[in-house]
Scaffold this active site. Sequence first.
Site, mmCIF file in Angstrom:
data_model
loop_
_atom_site.group_PDB
_atom_site.id
_atom_site.type_symbol
_atom_site.label_atom_id
_atom_site.label_comp_id
_atom_site.label_asym_id
_atom_site.label_seq_id
_atom_site.Cartn_x
_atom_site.Cartn_y
_atom_site.Cartn_z
ATOM 1 N N LYS A 27 73.255 -99.986 1.051
ATOM 2 C CA LYS A 27 74.294 -99.184 0.039
ATOM 3 C C LYS A 27 74.625 -99.001 -0.577
ATOM 4 O O LYS A 27 75.778 -98.856 -1.607
ATOM 5 C CB LYS A 27 75.800 -100.313 0.984
ATOM 6 C CG LYS A 27 76.216 -100.977 2.302
ATOM 7 C CD LYS A 27 76.113 -100.241 3.032
ATOM 8 C CE LYS A 27 76.558 -100.581 4.798
ATOM 9 N NZ LYS A 27 76.003 -99.427 5.914
ATOM 10 N N ARG A 56 57.433 -80.345 4.690
ATOM 11 C CA ARG A 56 56.830 -79.029 3.758
ATOM 12 C C ARG A 56 57.351 -79.189 2.922
ATOM 13 O O ARG A 56 56.836 -79.201 1.822
ATOM 14 C CB ARG A 56 57.296 -78.075 4.670
ATOM 15 C CG ARG A 56 55.630 -77.271 5.418
ATOM 16 C CD ARG A 56 56.438 -76.296 6.713
ATOM 17 N NE ARG A 56 57.601 -77.285 7.855
ATOM 18 C CZ ARG A 56 57.019 -77.586 8.144
ATOM 19 N NH1 ARG A 56 55.585 -77.495 8.703
ATOM 20 N NH2 ARG A 56 57.777 -78.716 9.547
ATOM 21 N N THR A 57 58.226 -79.131 2.800
ATOM 22 C CA THR A 57 59.465 -79.478 1.201
ATOM 23 C C THR A 57 59.089 -80.785 0.377
ATOM 24 O O THR A 57 57.964 -79.867 -0.905
ATOM 25 C CB THR A 57 61.139 -79.398 1.611
ATOM 26 O OG1 THR A 57 61.430 -79.021 2.692
ATOM 27 C CG2 THR A 57 62.157 -78.831 -0.214
ATOM 28 N N HIS A 91 69.817 -74.347 1.619
ATOM 29 C CA HIS A 91 68.260 -75.120 1.188
ATOM 30 C C HIS A 91 67.768 -73.733 0.313
ATOM 31 O O HIS A 91 66.426 -73.146 0.166
ATOM 32 C CB HIS A 91 66.819 -75.121 2.326
ATOM 33 C CG HIS A 91 65.906 -76.055 3.355
ATOM 34 N ND1 HIS A 91 65.517 -76.134 0.996
ATOM 35 C CD2 HIS A 91 65.248 -75.954 3.571
ATOM 36 C CE1 HIS A 91 63.931 -76.845 1.611
ATOM 37 N NE2 HIS A 91 64.078 -76.946 3.011
#
Length: 505
Positions: free
Chosen positions: A92, A62-63, A141
Amino acid sequence: MEINFKDRDIISITDFCRDEIFYLCKKAKKMHDLEKNNERDGLLNELKNKALAYMFYEPSTRTKTSFITAMRQLGGSWDGFSGIEGTSVMKKETIRDTVMMMEANHFDVIVMRHPLGGSLQWAADVASIPVINGGDGENEHPTQSLLDIFTLYLLSDENLDGISIGFGGDLSHGRTIRSLSLALSCFKDITIRWAAEDFLGMPEDLVELLKSRGVSVIREKSVEDVMSRVQFYYMTRPQLERMGGITQKDVMEMMKKYRIDLKKVKESNVKLMHPLPVNSEIAEIDYEVYFDKSQAFFQQAENGVFLRKALLYEMLKGVESVQFSGELNPLLEYGNNRLKRIIKENAKEGRKFIDNITNGTVVDHLLPGTEQKIVAELDLMNRGSSSIPAHLPKSGKSFLKTDLPELNERELKKITLISPEDTINYIKDGKVADKFVYLLCKNTNCVTRVVNEDIPPKFYEDSGTIRCRYCRKSYSITSKKVSQKEKEEFINSLPEGIEQIKFHA
Ligand code: CP
Protein backbone atom coordinates in the site's frame (compact mmCIF):
# COMPACT_ATOMS: atom_id res chain seq x y z
CA MET A 1 11.28 30.23 -30.71
CA GLU A 2 13.75 28.60 -28.32
CA ILE A 3 13.12 24.89 -27.99
CA ASN A 4 14.25 23.32 -24.75
CA PHE A 5 13.29 19.99 -23.20
CA LYS A 6 15.62 20.19 -20.22
CA ASP A 7 13.98 20.25 -16.75
CA ARG A 8 10.64 19.58 -18.38
CA ASP A 9 8.01 16.93 -17.68
CA ILE A 10 6.35 15.12 -20.60
CA ILE A 11 2.77 14.65 -19.45
CA SER A 12 0.38 15.57 -22.25
CA ILE A 13 0.80 15.92 -25.99
CA THR A 14 -1.11 19.20 -25.71
CA ASP A 15 1.97 20.64 -23.98
CA PHE A 16 3.80 20.43 -27.34
CA CYS A 17 3.53 22.90 -30.18
CA ARG A 18 4.07 22.31 -33.89
CA ASP A 19 7.69 23.55 -33.83
CA GLU A 20 8.60 21.30 -30.92
CA ILE A 21 7.09 18.23 -32.62
CA PHE A 22 8.99 19.00 -35.84
CA TYR A 23 12.17 19.56 -33.82
CA LEU A 24 11.83 16.14 -32.15
CA CYS A 25 11.09 14.48 -35.50
CA LYS A 26 14.29 15.98 -36.94
CA LYS A 27 16.32 14.79 -33.94
CA ALA A 28 14.72 11.32 -34.13
CA LYS A 29 15.56 11.20 -37.85
CA LYS A 30 19.23 11.75 -36.93
CA MET A 31 19.02 8.79 -34.55
CA HIS A 32 17.34 6.78 -37.32
CA ASP A 33 20.07 7.65 -39.81
CA LEU A 34 22.89 6.79 -37.38
CA GLU A 35 21.29 3.38 -36.85
CA LYS A 36 20.78 2.74 -40.56
CA ASN A 37 24.40 3.79 -41.26
CA ASN A 38 25.76 1.47 -38.57
CA GLU A 39 26.94 4.43 -36.48
CA ARG A 40 24.88 3.75 -33.37
CA ASP A 41 27.91 3.25 -31.10
CA GLY A 42 29.03 6.84 -31.59
CA LEU A 43 26.39 7.82 -29.01
CA LEU A 44 27.63 5.58 -26.23
CA ASN A 45 29.01 8.37 -24.05
CA GLU A 46 26.20 10.87 -24.49
CA LEU A 47 24.25 10.03 -21.33
CA LYS A 48 27.05 8.37 -19.37
CA ASN A 49 26.26 8.59 -15.60
CA LYS A 50 22.60 9.34 -16.28
CA ALA A 51 20.03 6.88 -14.96
CA LEU A 52 16.43 6.22 -15.92
CA ALA A 53 13.87 4.85 -13.46
CA TYR A 54 10.94 2.96 -14.92
CA MET A 55 7.78 2.53 -12.86
CA PHE A 56 5.25 0.42 -14.75
CA TYR A 57 2.13 -0.23 -12.69
CA GLU A 58 0.55 -1.68 -15.86
CA PRO A 59 1.94 -4.17 -18.41
CA SER A 60 4.13 -2.92 -21.25
CA THR A 61 6.47 -4.41 -23.83
CA ARG A 62 7.30 -1.58 -26.24
CA THR A 63 7.24 1.54 -24.10
CA LYS A 64 9.37 0.13 -21.31
CA THR A 65 11.81 -1.72 -23.57
CA SER A 66 12.30 1.14 -26.01
CA PHE A 67 13.08 3.60 -23.20
CA ILE A 68 15.60 1.10 -21.82
CA THR A 69 17.09 0.54 -25.28
CA ALA A 70 17.32 4.29 -25.78
CA MET A 71 19.11 4.70 -22.46
CA ARG A 72 21.44 1.76 -23.16
CA GLN A 73 22.41 3.06 -26.59
CA LEU A 74 23.12 6.52 -25.15
CA GLY A 75 25.42 5.03 -22.49
CA GLY A 76 23.12 5.51 -19.50
CA SER A 77 21.72 3.04 -17.01
CA TRP A 78 18.21 2.05 -15.87
CA ASP A 79 16.31 0.20 -13.16
CA GLY A 80 12.77 -0.04 -11.91
CA PHE A 81 9.72 -2.26 -11.84
CA SER A 82 7.32 -3.82 -14.33
CA GLY A 83 4.14 -4.72 -12.55
CA ILE A 84 3.66 -4.08 -8.86
CA GLU A 85 4.32 -7.67 -7.75
CA GLY A 86 7.52 -7.64 -5.74
CA THR A 87 7.34 -3.93 -4.92
CA SER A 88 6.13 -2.15 -1.81
CA VAL A 89 3.10 -0.95 -3.75
CA MET A 90 1.80 -4.36 -2.63
CA LYS A 91 2.17 -3.01 0.92
CA LYS A 92 0.00 0.00 0.00
CA GLU A 93 2.84 2.43 -0.64
CA THR A 94 1.56 5.55 -2.38
CA ILE A 95 2.62 6.96 -5.76
CA ARG A 96 4.13 9.93 -3.91
CA ASP A 97 6.36 7.77 -1.70
CA THR A 98 7.39 5.49 -4.56
CA VAL A 99 8.38 8.49 -6.70
CA MET A 100 10.39 9.89 -3.77
CA MET A 101 12.24 6.54 -3.52
CA MET A 102 13.30 6.82 -7.16
CA GLU A 103 14.73 10.23 -6.37
CA ALA A 104 16.42 8.95 -3.22
CA ASN A 105 18.15 6.39 -5.46
CA HIS A 106 19.60 9.20 -7.57
CA PHE A 107 17.80 8.59 -10.84
CA ASP A 108 17.77 11.48 -13.31
CA VAL A 109 14.45 10.82 -15.04
CA ILE A 110 11.34 8.73 -14.42
CA VAL A 111 9.16 6.97 -16.99
CA MET A 112 5.91 5.80 -15.45
CA ARG A 113 2.72 4.05 -16.54
CA HIS A 114 -0.30 3.84 -14.25
CA PRO A 115 -3.93 2.76 -14.69
CA LEU A 116 -5.37 5.98 -13.27
CA GLY A 117 -5.75 9.21 -15.21
CA GLY A 118 -3.82 12.13 -13.77
CA SER A 119 -1.33 9.92 -11.91
CA LEU A 120 1.51 11.16 -14.11
CA GLN A 121 0.83 14.84 -13.44
CA TRP A 122 0.84 14.00 -9.75
CA ALA A 123 4.15 12.09 -10.07
CA ALA A 124 5.57 15.10 -11.92
CA ASP A 125 4.39 17.44 -9.17
CA VAL A 126 6.07 15.29 -6.53
CA ALA A 127 9.35 14.74 -8.37
CA SER A 128 12.10 17.30 -8.71
CA ILE A 129 13.50 15.28 -11.63
CA PRO A 130 11.68 15.13 -14.99
CA VAL A 131 8.81 12.67 -15.37
CA ILE A 132 7.67 11.12 -18.67
CA ASN A 133 4.13 9.84 -19.08
CA GLY A 134 4.24 6.25 -20.38
CA GLY A 135 0.42 6.10 -20.28
CA ASP A 136 -2.01 7.19 -17.57
CA GLY A 137 -5.33 5.33 -17.62
CA GLU A 138 -7.56 6.28 -20.53
CA ASN A 139 -5.93 9.65 -20.56
CA GLU A 140 -2.73 10.09 -22.55
CA HIS A 141 0.36 8.40 -23.95
CA PRO A 142 2.32 11.35 -25.33
CA THR A 143 5.49 9.55 -26.41
CA GLN A 144 3.37 7.01 -28.33
CA SER A 145 1.80 9.85 -30.27
CA LEU A 146 5.22 11.42 -30.86
CA LEU A 147 6.50 8.17 -32.35
CA ASP A 148 3.30 7.82 -34.39
CA ILE A 149 3.82 11.33 -35.71
CA PHE A 150 7.48 10.53 -36.39
CA THR A 151 6.33 7.49 -38.40
CA LEU A 152 3.96 9.69 -40.44
CA TYR A 153 6.83 12.17 -40.89
CA LEU A 154 9.10 9.44 -42.33
CA LEU A 155 6.34 8.03 -44.54
CA SER A 156 5.31 11.50 -45.83
CA ASP A 157 8.71 12.83 -46.94
CA GLU A 158 9.18 14.76 -43.69
CA ASN A 159 5.97 16.70 -44.11
CA LEU A 160 3.13 16.65 -41.59
CA ASP A 161 0.57 18.96 -43.19
CA GLY A 162 -2.28 17.65 -45.35
CA ILE A 163 -2.32 14.15 -43.85
CA SER A 164 -5.45 12.01 -44.15
CA ILE A 165 -5.70 9.17 -41.67
CA GLY A 166 -8.31 6.58 -40.78
CA PHE A 167 -8.92 5.42 -37.22
CA GLY A 168 -10.29 1.99 -36.35
CA GLY A 169 -10.73 -0.46 -33.50
CA ASP A 170 -11.45 1.05 -30.10
CA LEU A 171 -11.47 4.84 -30.39
CA SER A 172 -13.23 5.32 -27.10
CA HIS A 173 -11.30 3.59 -24.30
CA GLY A 174 -7.72 3.90 -25.53
CA ARG A 175 -5.31 6.74 -24.88
CA THR A 176 -3.38 6.54 -28.15
CA ILE A 177 -6.22 7.89 -30.31
CA ARG A 178 -6.69 10.88 -27.99
CA SER A 179 -2.99 11.73 -27.92
CA LEU A 180 -2.37 11.12 -31.64
CA SER A 181 -5.37 13.10 -32.84
CA LEU A 182 -4.43 16.02 -30.57
CA ALA A 183 -0.85 15.85 -31.88
CA LEU A 184 -2.15 15.90 -35.46
CA SER A 185 -4.23 18.98 -34.63
CA CYS A 186 -0.95 20.98 -34.52
CA PHE A 187 -0.70 20.58 -38.31
CA LYS A 188 -2.59 22.00 -41.29
CA ASP A 189 -5.33 20.35 -43.39
CA ILE A 190 -5.62 17.20 -41.30
CA THR A 191 -8.49 14.82 -42.06
CA ILE A 192 -9.50 12.01 -39.73
CA ARG A 193 -12.01 9.45 -41.00
CA TRP A 194 -13.32 6.70 -38.79
CA ALA A 195 -15.78 3.83 -38.63
CA ALA A 196 -16.71 1.87 -35.51
CA GLU A 197 -19.70 0.76 -33.44
CA ASP A 198 -21.04 3.56 -31.24
CA PHE A 199 -19.64 1.91 -28.10
CA LEU A 200 -16.13 1.98 -29.56
CA GLY A 201 -16.50 5.28 -31.44
CA MET A 202 -14.68 8.61 -31.16
CA PRO A 203 -15.74 10.44 -27.95
CA GLU A 204 -17.86 13.48 -28.75
CA ASP A 205 -15.81 15.82 -26.55
CA LEU A 206 -12.66 14.81 -28.45
CA VAL A 207 -14.33 15.33 -31.84
CA GLU A 208 -15.52 18.80 -30.74
CA LEU A 209 -12.05 19.70 -29.49
CA LEU A 210 -10.42 18.52 -32.73
CA LYS A 211 -12.90 20.46 -34.85
CA SER A 212 -12.24 23.59 -32.79
CA ARG A 213 -8.54 23.09 -33.63
CA GLY A 214 -9.26 22.93 -37.37
CA VAL A 215 -9.22 19.15 -37.89
CA SER A 216 -11.80 17.66 -40.22
CA VAL A 217 -13.32 14.63 -38.45
CA ILE A 218 -15.64 12.47 -40.56
CA ARG A 219 -17.53 9.36 -39.54
CA GLU A 220 -17.88 6.86 -42.38
CA LYS A 221 -20.23 3.90 -42.68
CA SER A 222 -17.58 1.22 -43.18
CA VAL A 223 -13.88 0.51 -42.86
CA GLU A 224 -13.80 0.13 -46.66
CA ASP A 225 -15.15 3.69 -47.03
CA VAL A 226 -12.47 4.96 -44.67
CA MET A 227 -9.63 3.02 -46.30
CA SER A 228 -10.52 4.17 -49.80
CA ARG A 229 -10.21 7.83 -48.74
CA VAL A 230 -7.06 7.99 -46.60
CA GLN A 231 -3.29 7.55 -46.89
CA PHE A 232 -2.82 5.92 -43.49
CA TYR A 233 -4.98 3.61 -41.41
CA TYR A 234 -4.35 3.54 -37.65
CA MET A 235 -5.88 0.44 -36.08
CA THR A 236 -6.16 0.00 -32.31
CA ARG A 237 -6.77 -2.83 -29.87
CA PRO A 238 -10.10 -2.98 -28.02
CA GLN A 239 -9.12 -1.98 -24.48
CA LEU A 240 -11.03 -4.72 -22.64
CA GLU A 241 -9.30 -3.81 -19.39
CA ARG A 242 -11.10 -0.45 -19.41
CA MET A 243 -14.60 -1.59 -20.41
CA GLY A 244 -16.14 -2.70 -17.13
CA GLY A 245 -18.53 -5.65 -17.58
CA ILE A 246 -18.05 -6.07 -21.35
CA THR A 247 -16.68 -9.49 -22.35
CA GLN A 248 -14.26 -10.34 -25.13
CA LYS A 249 -17.11 -12.21 -26.85
CA ASP A 250 -19.22 -8.99 -26.88
CA VAL A 251 -16.32 -7.06 -28.33
CA MET A 252 -15.64 -9.68 -31.02
CA GLU A 253 -19.26 -9.32 -32.10
CA MET A 254 -18.90 -5.51 -32.23
CA MET A 255 -15.64 -5.79 -34.17
CA LYS A 256 -16.88 -8.24 -36.84
CA LYS A 257 -17.23 -5.65 -39.60
CA TYR A 258 -14.27 -3.62 -38.47
CA ARG A 259 -11.39 -6.13 -38.32
CA ILE A 260 -8.62 -5.55 -40.83
CA ASP A 261 -8.21 -8.45 -43.21
CA LEU A 262 -6.20 -8.98 -46.36
CA LYS A 263 -9.14 -8.18 -48.67
CA LYS A 264 -9.60 -4.75 -47.10
CA VAL A 265 -5.96 -3.74 -47.38
CA LYS A 266 -5.57 -5.16 -50.91
CA GLU A 267 -8.49 -3.02 -52.07
CA SER A 268 -6.90 0.12 -50.64
CA ASN A 269 -3.60 1.90 -50.79
CA VAL A 270 -3.09 2.58 -47.09
CA LYS A 271 -0.06 2.19 -44.87
CA LEU A 272 -1.31 0.26 -41.87
CA MET A 273 -0.25 1.48 -38.44
CA HIS A 274 -1.05 0.12 -34.96
CA PRO A 275 0.46 1.15 -31.59
CA LEU A 276 0.56 -2.59 -30.70
CA PRO A 277 -0.02 -4.98 -29.04
CA VAL A 278 -2.58 -6.69 -31.28
CA ASN A 279 -5.00 -8.90 -29.33
CA SER A 280 -4.36 -12.23 -31.05
CA GLU A 281 -7.75 -13.65 -30.00
CA ILE A 282 -9.84 -10.73 -31.24
CA ALA A 283 -7.30 -10.39 -34.10
CA GLU A 284 -8.27 -6.81 -34.96
CA ILE A 285 -5.56 -7.24 -37.60
CA ASP A 286 -5.76 -10.61 -39.29
CA TYR A 287 -2.50 -12.60 -39.28
CA GLU A 288 -2.37 -12.66 -43.10
CA VAL A 289 -2.08 -8.87 -43.19
CA TYR A 290 1.26 -9.08 -41.36
CA PHE A 291 2.94 -10.18 -44.60
CA ASP A 292 1.36 -7.51 -46.81
CA LYS A 293 3.29 -4.46 -48.02
CA SER A 294 0.77 -2.18 -46.26
CA GLN A 295 2.07 -3.32 -42.87
CA ALA A 296 4.02 -0.49 -41.22
CA PHE A 297 3.51 -1.22 -37.54
CA PHE A 298 6.76 -3.06 -36.78
CA GLN A 299 8.72 -0.18 -38.30
CA GLN A 300 6.52 2.15 -36.24
CA ALA A 301 7.68 0.30 -33.09
CA GLU A 302 11.35 0.73 -34.04
CA ASN A 303 10.66 4.42 -34.61
CA GLY A 304 9.75 4.51 -30.93
CA VAL A 305 13.38 3.74 -30.09
CA PHE A 306 14.64 6.62 -32.26
CA LEU A 307 12.08 9.06 -30.93
CA ARG A 308 12.68 8.14 -27.27
CA LYS A 309 16.43 8.27 -27.81
CA ALA A 310 16.09 11.78 -29.20
CA LEU A 311 13.79 12.81 -26.37
CA LEU A 312 16.04 11.48 -23.58
CA TYR A 313 19.06 13.08 -25.22
CA GLU A 314 17.29 16.45 -25.40
CA MET A 315 16.06 16.18 -21.82
CA LEU A 316 19.23 14.97 -20.11
CA LYS A 317 22.35 15.81 -22.11
CA GLY A 318 24.52 18.23 -20.10
CA VAL A 319 22.03 18.55 -17.23
CA GLU A 320 23.50 18.53 -13.73
CA SER A 321 22.24 15.87 -11.33
CA VAL A 322 19.65 17.02 -8.78
CA GLN A 323 20.69 16.67 -5.13
CA PHE A 324 18.04 14.76 -3.17
CA SER A 325 16.70 16.86 -0.30
CA GLY A 326 14.20 14.40 1.18
CA GLU A 327 11.68 17.21 1.46
CA LEU A 328 8.36 17.53 -0.26
CA ASN A 329 7.40 20.75 -1.96
CA PRO A 330 4.96 22.53 0.43
CA LEU A 331 2.61 23.20 -2.50
CA LEU A 332 1.77 19.49 -2.58
CA GLU A 333 -0.02 19.73 0.75
CA TYR A 334 -2.93 21.90 -0.36
CA GLY A 335 -5.54 21.81 -3.06
CA ASN A 336 -7.39 24.81 -4.47
CA ASN A 337 -10.72 23.01 -4.59
CA ARG A 338 -12.62 24.70 -1.77
CA LEU A 339 -15.38 26.73 -3.34
CA LYS A 340 -16.13 29.43 -0.77
CA ARG A 341 -19.80 29.90 -0.02
CA ILE A 342 -21.06 33.23 1.21
CA ILE A 343 -21.85 33.23 4.92
CA LYS A 344 -25.12 35.00 5.52
CA GLU A 345 -25.02 36.58 8.97
CA ASN A 346 -27.96 35.51 11.14
CA ALA A 347 -29.60 33.67 8.28
CA LYS A 348 -32.43 31.37 9.27
CA GLU A 349 -30.52 28.44 7.86
CA GLY A 350 -27.46 29.34 9.90
CA ARG A 351 -29.42 29.45 13.15
CA LYS A 352 -30.94 26.06 12.39
CA PHE A 353 -27.48 24.54 12.00
CA ILE A 354 -26.06 25.92 15.15
CA ASP A 355 -29.02 25.43 17.55
CA ASN A 356 -27.40 22.72 19.80
CA ILE A 357 -23.88 23.03 18.34
CA THR A 358 -21.60 25.91 19.27
CA ASN A 359 -18.37 24.45 18.03
CA GLY A 360 -18.19 21.78 15.39
CA THR A 361 -19.00 20.92 11.80
CA VAL A 362 -22.25 20.76 9.90
CA VAL A 363 -22.34 18.98 6.55
CA ASP A 364 -25.40 20.23 4.76
CA HIS A 365 -27.19 19.50 1.45
CA LEU A 366 -26.16 15.84 1.56
CA LEU A 367 -27.62 13.47 -0.99
CA PRO A 368 -30.67 12.00 0.76
CA GLY A 369 -29.92 8.69 2.42
CA THR A 370 -26.17 9.20 2.63
CA GLU A 371 -25.95 10.47 6.24
CA GLN A 372 -25.51 7.06 7.87
CA LYS A 373 -22.99 5.95 5.24
CA ILE A 374 -20.88 9.00 6.05
CA VAL A 375 -21.14 8.42 9.79
CA ALA A 376 -19.95 4.84 9.23
CA GLU A 377 -17.16 5.80 6.79
CA LEU A 378 -15.79 8.41 9.19
CA ASP A 379 -16.44 6.16 12.20
CA LEU A 380 -18.00 9.18 13.91
CA MET A 381 -19.93 7.26 16.57
CA ASN A 382 -16.76 5.62 17.89
CA ARG A 383 -14.54 8.68 17.95
CA GLY A 384 -15.90 10.31 21.06
CA SER A 385 -17.65 12.89 18.93
CA SER A 386 -21.26 13.76 19.32
CA SER A 387 -22.90 13.35 15.93
CA ILE A 388 -26.43 13.82 14.64
CA PRO A 389 -27.15 12.56 11.14
CA ALA A 390 -30.59 13.63 9.97
CA HIS A 391 -32.85 13.28 6.99
CA LEU A 392 -35.98 15.43 7.14
CA PRO A 393 -38.43 13.69 4.79
CA LYS A 394 -40.81 16.64 4.58
CA SER A 395 -38.25 19.14 3.36
CA GLY A 396 -36.00 16.49 1.77
CA LYS A 397 -33.03 17.96 3.68
CA SER A 398 -30.22 15.68 4.79
CA PHE A 399 -27.42 16.87 7.03
CA LEU A 400 -24.92 15.82 9.60
CA LYS A 401 -23.76 17.63 12.73
CA THR A 402 -20.66 16.67 14.64
CA ASP A 403 -18.63 18.39 17.33
CA LEU A 404 -15.40 17.66 15.43
CA PRO A 405 -14.04 21.20 14.98
CA GLU A 406 -12.82 20.60 11.40
CA LEU A 407 -12.48 17.73 8.93
CA ASN A 408 -9.18 16.71 7.39
CA GLU A 409 -8.57 16.13 3.66
CA ARG A 410 -9.19 12.39 3.83
CA GLU A 411 -12.47 12.95 5.67
CA LEU A 412 -13.60 15.61 3.24
CA LYS A 413 -12.74 13.38 0.29
CA LYS A 414 -14.60 10.39 1.79
CA ILE A 415 -17.70 12.52 2.32
CA THR A 416 -17.51 13.96 -1.19
CA LEU A 417 -17.16 10.52 -2.76
CA ILE A 418 -20.42 9.52 -1.04
CA SER A 419 -22.25 12.82 -1.49
CA PRO A 420 -20.66 15.24 -4.00
CA GLU A 421 -20.94 19.00 -3.65
CA ASP A 422 -22.46 19.16 -0.19
CA THR A 423 -21.71 22.23 1.94
CA ILE A 424 -19.26 22.06 4.82
CA ASN A 425 -19.84 24.55 7.65
CA TYR A 426 -17.34 25.03 10.45
CA ILE A 427 -19.09 26.50 13.49
CA LYS A 428 -17.08 28.50 16.01
CA ASP A 429 -18.59 30.10 19.10
CA GLY A 430 -22.09 29.60 17.72
CA LYS A 431 -21.41 31.20 14.35
CA VAL A 432 -20.62 29.83 10.91
CA ALA A 433 -16.92 30.67 10.60
CA ASP A 434 -16.22 28.94 7.28
CA LYS A 435 -18.56 27.54 4.62
CA PHE A 436 -17.39 25.81 1.47
CA VAL A 437 -18.00 23.07 -1.09
CA TYR A 438 -15.14 20.58 -1.46
CA LEU A 439 -14.88 19.90 -5.20
CA LEU A 440 -13.53 16.54 -6.32
CA CYS A 441 -12.96 15.54 -9.95
CA LYS A 442 -15.95 13.54 -11.23
CA ASN A 443 -13.90 11.42 -13.64
CA THR A 444 -14.11 8.00 -11.96
CA ASN A 445 -10.70 7.10 -13.46
CA CYS A 446 -9.01 10.15 -11.87
CA VAL A 447 -6.25 9.46 -9.37
CA THR A 448 -7.41 12.27 -7.06
CA ARG A 449 -10.40 10.14 -6.06
CA VAL A 450 -8.20 7.52 -4.34
CA VAL A 451 -8.41 8.61 -0.71
CA ASN A 452 -5.15 7.15 0.58
CA GLU A 453 -3.05 8.56 -2.29
CA ASP A 454 -3.49 11.90 -0.45
CA ILE A 455 -3.60 14.05 -3.57
CA PRO A 456 -5.20 17.39 -2.74
CA PRO A 457 -7.52 18.20 -5.66
CA LYS A 458 -6.39 21.09 -7.80
CA PHE A 459 -8.19 22.72 -10.69
CA TYR A 460 -7.32 25.29 -13.33
CA GLU A 461 -9.28 27.59 -15.56
CA ASP A 462 -9.33 26.99 -19.32
CA SER A 463 -11.39 29.57 -21.25
CA GLY A 464 -14.11 29.65 -18.59
CA THR A 465 -14.06 25.87 -18.07
CA ILE A 466 -12.90 24.35 -14.80
CA ARG A 467 -10.45 21.48 -15.39
CA CYS A 468 -8.84 18.98 -13.03
CA ARG A 469 -5.10 19.70 -12.85
CA TYR A 470 -4.41 15.96 -12.86
CA CYS A 471 -6.59 14.22 -15.45
CA ARG A 472 -7.47 17.55 -17.19
CA LYS A 473 -11.12 16.54 -17.55
CA SER A 474 -13.65 19.38 -17.35
CA TYR A 475 -15.61 19.88 -14.16
CA SER A 476 -19.09 21.30 -14.04
CA ILE A 477 -20.63 22.46 -10.77
CA THR A 478 -24.06 20.88 -10.50
CA SER A 479 -25.11 21.92 -6.96
CA LYS A 480 -28.13 24.21 -7.18
CA LYS A 481 -27.04 25.73 -3.86
CA VAL A 482 -23.95 27.33 -5.40
CA SER A 483 -24.84 30.77 -6.74
CA GLN A 484 -23.50 32.18 -10.01
CA LYS A 485 -21.51 34.74 -7.99
CA GLU A 486 -19.89 32.01 -5.84
CA LYS A 487 -19.09 30.01 -8.98
CA GLU A 488 -17.54 33.00 -10.73
CA GLU A 489 -15.46 33.88 -7.69
CA PHE A 490 -14.16 30.33 -7.57
CA ILE A 491 -13.24 30.31 -11.27
CA ASN A 492 -11.50 33.67 -10.88
CA SER A 493 -9.40 32.26 -8.04
CA LEU A 494 -8.00 29.44 -10.22
CA PRO A 495 -4.73 29.57 -12.16
CA GLU A 496 -5.02 29.76 -15.94
CA GLY A 497 -3.58 26.47 -17.19
CA ILE A 498 -1.18 24.11 -15.48
CA GLU A 499 1.61 25.86 -13.63
CA GLN A 500 4.69 23.76 -13.08
CA ILE A 501 5.41 23.19 -9.42
CA LYS A 502 8.97 24.51 -9.21
CA PHE A 503 11.50 23.02 -6.87
CA HIS A 504 14.40 25.28 -7.57
CA ALA A 505 14.15 29.06 -7.57
N1 CP B 1 2.20 0.81 -27.71
C1 CP B 1 2.45 0.54 -26.43
O1 CP B 1 2.30 1.41 -25.54
O2 CP B 1 2.88 -0.73 -26.20
P1 CP B 1 3.17 -1.35 -24.78
O3 CP B 1 1.86 -1.40 -24.03
O4 CP B 1 3.73 -2.71 -25.05
O5 CP B 1 4.14 -0.45 -24.07
